[in-house]
Design an enzyme around this catalytic site. Structure first.
Site, PDB file in Angstrom:
ATOM      1  N   GLY A 139       0.843  -1.206   0.000  1.00 55.84           N
ATOM      2  CA  GLY A 139       0.000   0.000   0.000  1.00 55.84           C
ATOM      3  C   GLY A 139       0.879   1.258   0.000  1.00 55.84           C
ATOM      4  O   GLY A 139       1.796   1.363   0.796  1.00 55.84           O
ATOM      5  N   ARG A 148       1.437  -5.463  -6.092  1.00 56.56           N
ATOM      6  CA  ARG A 148       1.672  -6.703  -5.346  1.00 56.56           C
ATOM      7  C   ARG A 148       1.963  -7.768  -6.387  1.00 56.56           C
ATOM      8  O   ARG A 148       1.300  -7.839  -7.402  1.00 56.56           O
ATOM      9  CB  ARG A 148       0.452  -7.005  -4.484  1.00 56.56           C
ATOM     10  CG  ARG A 148       0.290  -5.929  -3.380  1.00 56.56           C
ATOM     11  CD  ARG A 148      -0.890  -6.172  -2.471  1.00 56.56           C
ATOM     12  NE  ARG A 148      -0.825  -5.296  -1.301  1.00 56.56           N
ATOM     13  CZ  ARG A 148      -1.642  -4.253  -1.081  1.00 56.56           C
ATOM     14  NH1 ARG A 148      -2.536  -3.954  -1.981  1.00 56.56           N
ATOM     15  NH2 ARG A 148      -1.546  -3.514   0.002  1.00 56.56           N
ATOM     16  N   ASP A 206       5.367  -5.218   5.875  1.00 54.41           N
ATOM     17  CA  ASP A 206       5.953  -6.519   6.233  1.00 54.41           C
ATOM     18  C   ASP A 206       5.975  -7.488   5.050  1.00 54.41           C
ATOM     19  O   ASP A 206       6.911  -8.267   4.895  1.00 54.41           O
ATOM     20  CB  ASP A 206       5.242  -7.126   7.450  1.00 54.41           C
ATOM     21  CG  ASP A 206       3.725  -7.054   7.333  1.00 54.41           C
ATOM     22  OD1 ASP A 206       3.040  -7.326   8.327  1.00 54.41           O
ATOM     23  OD2 ASP A 206       3.247  -6.733   6.232  1.00 54.41           O
ATOM     24  N   THR A 213       4.150   2.622   5.288  1.00 56.26           N
ATOM     25  CA  THR A 213       2.730   2.238   5.347  1.00 56.26           C
ATOM     26  C   THR A 213       2.032   3.177   6.320  1.00 56.26           C
ATOM     27  O   THR A 213       2.630   3.587   7.310  1.00 56.26           O
ATOM     28  CB  THR A 213       2.528   0.785   5.831  1.00 56.26           C
ATOM     29  OG1 THR A 213       1.131   0.580   6.110  1.00 56.26           O
ATOM     30  CG2 THR A 213       3.316   0.458   7.088  1.00 56.26           C
ATOM     31  N   ASP A 217      -0.274   2.375   8.268  1.00 55.97           N
ATOM     32  CA  ASP A 217      -0.801   1.618   9.420  1.00 55.97           C
ATOM     33  C   ASP A 217       0.040   1.721  10.684  1.00 55.97           C
ATOM     34  O   ASP A 217      -0.451   1.454  11.775  1.00 55.97           O
ATOM     35  CB  ASP A 217      -0.911   0.121   9.044  1.00 55.97           C
ATOM     36  CG  ASP A 217      -1.825  -0.088   7.853  1.00 55.97           C
ATOM     37  OD1 ASP A 217      -1.691  -1.145   7.209  1.00 55.97           O
ATOM     38  OD2 ASP A 217      -2.619   0.814   7.562  1.00 55.97           O
ATOM     39  N   ASP A 251       2.189  -0.371  11.675  1.00 53.24           N
ATOM     40  CA  ASP A 251       2.083  -1.710  12.295  1.00 53.24           C
ATOM     41  C   ASP A 251       3.382  -2.512  12.167  1.00 53.24           C
ATOM     42  O   ASP A 251       3.365  -3.735  12.156  1.00 53.24           O
ATOM     43  CB  ASP A 251       0.939  -2.502  11.643  1.00 53.24           C
ATOM     44  CG  ASP A 251       1.132  -2.656  10.140  1.00 53.24           C
ATOM     45  OD1 ASP A 251       0.387  -3.443   9.520  1.00 53.24           O
ATOM     46  OD2 ASP A 251       2.045  -2.003   9.574  1.00 53.24           O
ATOM     47  N   ARG A 303      -5.616  -1.609   8.711  1.00 53.17           N
ATOM     48  CA  ARG A 303      -5.567  -3.069   8.539  1.00 53.17           C
ATOM     49  C   ARG A 303      -5.950  -3.727   9.867  1.00 53.17           C
ATOM     50  O   ARG A 303      -7.044  -3.512  10.350  1.00 53.17           O
ATOM     51  CB  ARG A 303      -4.204  -3.532   8.048  1.00 53.17           C
ATOM     52  CG  ARG A 303      -4.367  -4.666   7.028  1.00 53.17           C
ATOM     53  CD  ARG A 303      -3.156  -4.965   6.226  1.00 53.17           C
ATOM     54  NE  ARG A 303      -1.906  -4.876   6.960  1.00 53.17           N
ATOM     55  CZ  ARG A 303      -0.768  -5.367   6.492  1.00 53.17           C
ATOM     56  NH1 ARG A 303      -0.746  -5.979   5.327  1.00 53.17           N
ATOM     57  NH2 ARG A 303       0.348  -5.258   7.165  1.00 53.17           N
TER      58      ARG A 303
HETATM   59  O1  F6P Z   1      -1.724  -1.227   4.530  1.00 46.09           O
HETATM   60  C1  F6P Z   1      -2.215   0.025   4.146  1.00 46.09           C
HETATM   61  C2  F6P Z   1      -3.691  -0.090   3.848  1.00 46.09           C
HETATM   62  O2  F6P Z   1      -4.181   1.147   3.486  1.00 46.09           O
HETATM   63  C3  F6P Z   1      -4.505  -0.629   5.007  1.00 46.09           C
HETATM   64  O3  F6P Z   1      -4.749   0.344   6.010  1.00 46.09           O
HETATM   65  C4  F6P Z   1      -5.749  -1.071   4.271  1.00 46.09           C
HETATM   66  O4  F6P Z   1      -6.492  -2.040   4.984  1.00 46.09           O
HETATM   67  C5  F6P Z   1      -5.146  -1.684   2.998  1.00 46.09           C
HETATM   68  O5  F6P Z   1      -3.923  -0.998   2.769  1.00 46.09           O
HETATM   69  C6  F6P Z   1      -6.015  -1.545   1.781  1.00 46.09           C
HETATM   70  O6  F6P Z   1      -5.373  -2.282   0.755  1.00 46.09           O
HETATM   71  P1  F6P Z   1      -5.727  -1.978  -0.787  1.00 46.09           P
HETATM   72  O7  F6P Z   1      -5.119  -0.677  -1.153  1.00 46.09           O
HETATM   73  O8  F6P Z   1      -5.100  -3.154  -1.525  1.00 46.09           O
HETATM   74  O9  F6P Z   1      -7.233  -1.948  -0.882  1.00 46.09           O
END
Ligand code: F6P
Length: 328
Positions: free
Chosen positions: A15, A76, A107, A130, A132, A134, A176
């Site tokens: 992300g 990804r 991670d 990120t 998050d 986390d 997340r």
């Molecule tokens: O990890 C960053 C994040 O924004 C999380 O907070 C969220 O749950 C996720 O990515 C969303 O993923 P995507 O952009 O693949 O929908």
């Protein structure tokens, strides 16, 4: 003595988050400072496999420190999960004469870098990018501070309309499976309740808290809900549940979504990104590998990538106590 690094590749993965461009700029400029070359790798591991590269210089990374997102894009890559895919990625790097790698991401990104290092003995350094926050081994991941400010501003706007209509709002925020964003913005925006996965408030206690708010004369309320919360109902189901059990509330829902990932990085994130980029490049030049650059007690520090990936970021219990007191 490890071979002297001559050309460093930098990529963003997972992300995106505000500050990634500032980190890319810092890596490129630190390479220029040390008179070695820098190569941008587009779309993370996917672009690495395809050899989708762009030479980065001190000059061509100008004007991006204040830009959200990542100029190197992010993706990804399932193919990188295969031995064949990683072999192709390694071949692309060797062909471009890249001999060190800075990966900016979360991670999942670091796990890929560790496997790559083990299979090809390829020097890697990680920068935690990120919103998050986390990741173990740093008090701040890149983009977290910006996201907190973005979300607080959004909740302040929601509160304007909530108080104009005497409404209760459930506001879902990202993060997340951790509650760092929700807890901090809940305190910062003066939310009446904060639901985070690290604390199971339970539906009864939620109703009790909302009744207490009403009794204390609050005409409108904001409940911040972390997307990973485990109360067992999503924000739309929580709306229905409260309306069924507390007719005195008119309830609305706001899911902030991906706007939390955008925006110009805060000064804090720009400075953090610049510090982390310098450390990542100089770590590789010092012959280090398999570390994540982090911020610990306001000092830039290295944490073994293995620990960063396996470790868990803990919620701040003192903040939970502050939020309990603030909602008195
Ligand atoms: O990890 C960053 C994040 O924004 C999380 O907070 C969220 O749950 C996720 O990515 C969303 O993923 P995507 O952009 O693949 O929908």
């Amino acid at each position: 003595m490890s071979k002297a690094i001559k050309k460093i590749g930098v990529m963003t993965s997972g992300g995106d988050s505000p500050g990634m461009n500032a980190a890319i700029r810092s890596v490129a400029r630190t390479c220029a400072f040390h008179e070695i070359e820098c190569v941008g790798i587009y779309r993370g591991y996917e672009g690495m496999i395809e050899g989708d590269f762009k030479d980065l210089t001190a000059r061509n990374v100008k004007g991006i420190i204040n830009k959200g997102g990542t100029v190197l894009k992010s993706a990804r890559s399932d193919e990188f999960r295969t031995v064949e895919g990683r072999k192709q990625a390694h071949h692309s790097l060797v062909e471009k004469e890249i001999d060190g790698l800075v990966v900016i991401g979360g991670d999942g990104t670091f796990t890929g870098a560790l496997i790559f290092n083990k299979e090809f003995d390829f020097p890697v350094m990680g920068i935690p990018g990120t919103i998050d926050n986390d990741i173990f081994g740093t008090s701040h991941t890149l983009g977290y501070d910006t996201a907190l400010n973005t979300v607080v501003e959004s909740i302040d706007k929601i509160r304007d309309t909530a108080s104009s209509h005497n409404r209760l709002f459930f506001v879902e925020v990202m993060g997340r499976d951790v509650g760092h964003i929700a807890l901090n913005v809940g305190i910062g925006a003066g939310a009446e309740e904060i639901l985070i996965p690290e604390e199971d408030l339970g539906l009864d206690r939620l109703l009790e808290s909302l009744r207490r708010s009403k009794k204390s004369g609050k005409s409108s309320s904001i409940v911040v809900v972390a997307e990973g919360d485990k109360i067992g109902k999503n924000v739309f189901e929580l709306k229905d549940y409260v309306e069924e059990n507390m007719s005195e509330y008119e309830v609305r829902v706001s899911v902030l979504g991906h706007m939390q990932r955008g925006g110009s990085p805060s000064c804090f994130d720009r400075v953090l990104a610049s510090r982390m980029g310098v450390k990542a490049v100089e770590g590789l030049l010092d012959g280090e590998s398999n570390y994540m650059v982090g911020l610990l007690n306001d000092k830039i520090a290295l944490t073994p990538l293995e620990k960063a990936v396996k470790g868990k970021s803990k919620i701040n219990k003192e903040l939970i106590r502050v939020s309990d007191i603030m909602t008195t």
